[in-house]
Design an enzyme around this catalytic site. Structure first.
Site, PDB file in Angstrom:
ATOM      1  N   LYS A   1     -10.626  10.651  14.629  1.00 27.84           N
ATOM      2  CA  LYS A   1      -9.919  11.552  15.549  1.00 27.84           C
ATOM      3  C   LYS A   1      -8.410  11.321  15.481  1.00 27.84           C
ATOM      4  O   LYS A   1      -7.625  12.282  15.493  1.00 27.84           O
ATOM      5  CB  LYS A   1     -10.433  11.374  16.987  1.00 27.84           C
ATOM      6  CG  LYS A   1     -11.870  11.806  17.208  1.00 27.84           C
ATOM      7  CD  LYS A   1     -12.103  13.279  16.895  1.00 27.84           C
ATOM      8  CE  LYS A   1     -11.691  14.187  18.042  1.00 27.84           C
ATOM      9  NZ  LYS A   1     -12.068  15.600  17.788  1.00 27.84           N
TER      10      LYS A   1
ATOM     11  N   ILE B   1     -15.394   4.279  13.987  1.00 24.33           N
ATOM     12  CA  ILE B   1     -15.106   5.356  13.045  1.00 24.33           C
ATOM     13  C   ILE B   1     -14.771   6.660  13.757  1.00 24.33           C
ATOM     14  O   ILE B   1     -13.975   7.462  13.254  1.00 24.33           O
ATOM     15  CB  ILE B   1     -16.287   5.539  12.059  1.00 24.33           C
ATOM     16  CG1 ILE B   1     -15.916   6.494  10.928  1.00 24.33           C
ATOM     17  CG2 ILE B   1     -17.532   6.013  12.790  1.00 24.33           C
ATOM     18  CD1 ILE B   1     -14.777   6.013  10.059  1.00 24.33           C
ATOM     19  N   TYR B   2     -15.366   6.892  14.916  1.00 22.79           N
ATOM     20  CA  TYR B   2     -15.032   8.100  15.671  1.00 22.79           C
ATOM     21  C   TYR B   2     -13.560   8.089  16.058  1.00 22.79           C
ATOM     22  O   TYR B   2     -12.822   9.051  15.791  1.00 22.79           O
ATOM     23  CB  TYR B   2     -15.905   8.205  16.909  1.00 22.79           C
ATOM     24  CG  TYR B   2     -15.510   9.337  17.833  1.00 22.79           C
ATOM     25  CD1 TYR B   2     -15.619  10.664  17.415  1.00 22.79           C
ATOM     26  CD2 TYR B   2     -15.029   9.081  19.118  1.00 22.79           C
ATOM     27  CE1 TYR B   2     -15.250  11.708  18.260  1.00 22.79           C
ATOM     28  CE2 TYR B   2     -14.671  10.122  19.964  1.00 22.79           C
ATOM     29  CZ  TYR B   2     -14.783  11.429  19.530  1.00 22.79           C
ATOM     30  OH  TYR B   2     -14.412  12.466  20.363  1.00 22.79           O
ATOM     31  N   ASP B   3     -13.109   6.995  16.675  1.00 22.95           N
ATOM     32  CA  ASP B   3     -11.705   6.883  17.066  1.00 22.95           C
ATOM     33  C   ASP B   3     -10.781   7.010  15.858  1.00 22.95           C
ATOM     34  O   ASP B   3      -9.756   7.706  15.908  1.00 22.95           O
ATOM     35  CB  ASP B   3     -11.448   5.542  17.757  1.00 22.95           C
ATOM     36  CG  ASP B   3     -12.203   5.369  19.062  1.00 22.95           C
ATOM     37  OD1 ASP B   3     -12.755   6.366  19.565  1.00 22.95           O
ATOM     38  OD2 ASP B   3     -12.265   4.234  19.567  1.00 22.95           O
TER      39      ASP B   3
END
Length: 284
Positions: free
Chosen positions: A137, A132-134
């Site tokens: 971003k 989810i971070y990738d």
């Protein structure tokens, strides 16, 4: 205006901008030396106060990789994507002329997994988000680059504190010192005509032609390309890595706005408290 100004990257960026003559204001949920507005960017009043009279916005505020698994996916989207979209809208309405977005090389995700050679990571490598971070971003990058305001996206390499042997090894191929991130951001701010997406990584001794050898026999390549580094590791009793899986390339940023990383492994190892037990100075 620097968002996330109380964080490690935001604080360093604000200091670098101040040192080059910019009048810097910051916004963050936590107090800090550059943070004049304490508040959450999901709050419209906070956003509008942040961008008021700002010529440039450096957007560093985000949830980060260590939050994966601790914060639910909806929170990631709200902070990293929805707040970014709203900030861009408010910045446009306020007459902001330029946005610098602090992203991460983490967005390359599964594309960083090697096969029979180290992955050479330049901006031509298609991102393959793995969490989810990738995902958030990348989504925020797309909002910034598609927006009406002139923008630059900086994908910064790993730059958080780690044990000295680990950090020294990472600085050979995939980490960057915080001081170089700050200088790169300040340079990107100063170059109004530069738009696009750029890797911001460290000072590495390797070339694209080393990728096969780095994956199969990294220690030998390091000894050949960076003998002083190999000697410094030996002096400390640290093993050289047997394999290196990736090398980040910042040449596009060098060509576009003059980014030249200076904080390499040898500088790290010469810092007070980091010298070898023999106290021998390692010269670049």
């Amino acid at each position: 205006m620097v968002t996330g100004a109380s964080g490690r990257v935001g604080d360093a960026v604000a200091q670098a901008l101040d040192a080059t003559g910019w009048r810097v204001r910051g916004v963050d949920r936590a107090p800090g030396r550059w943070t004049s507005i304490v508040g959450d960017l999901r709050d419209g009043q906070v956003r509008r106060a942040a961008v008021r009279a700002a010529g440039v916005v450096v957007h560093a505020a985000a949830l980060h990789a260590p939050h994966v698994g601790l914060v639910d996916d909806g929170e990631f989207r709200a902070v990293n994507v929805e707040a970014t979209a709203a900030l861009l809208d408010d910045a446009k309405a306020a007459g902001v002329r330029r946005v610098i977005y602090i992203s991460s090389t983490s967005v390359y995700g599964d594309a960083l997994v090697p096969t029979d050679r180290a992955v050479w990571v330049d901006e031509n490598l298609p991102p393959r988000p793995r969490d989810i971070y990738d995902e958030t971003k990348i989504a925020a990058e797309q909002l910034v680059t598609a927006g009406a305001i002139s923008s630059t996206v900086l994908r910064i390499a790993r730059c958080f504190p780690e044990p000295l042997p680990v950090l020294a090894t990472r600085l050979l191929h995939r980490a960057v010192r915080l001081a170089d991130v700050a200088v790169a951001t300040s340079s990107a701010v100063a170059h109004d005509a530069v738009v696009g997406t750029f890797n911001i990584a460290g000072q590495y001794p390797f070339t694209h032609t080393d990728c096969v050898a780095l994956y199969h026999d990294a220690a030998n390549v390091i000894a050949e390309r960076a003998p002083k580094v190999a000697a410094a590791f030996h002096d400390r009793g640290w093993p050289l890595p047997r394999t290196i899986d990736r090398v980040y390339d910042s040449c596009a940023a060098t060509n576009a706005f003059g980014y030249h990383p200076t904080e390499g492994v040898l500088r790290l190892l010469n810092e007070p408290g980091n010298e070898s037990s023999s106290k021998r100075t390692i010269r670049n």
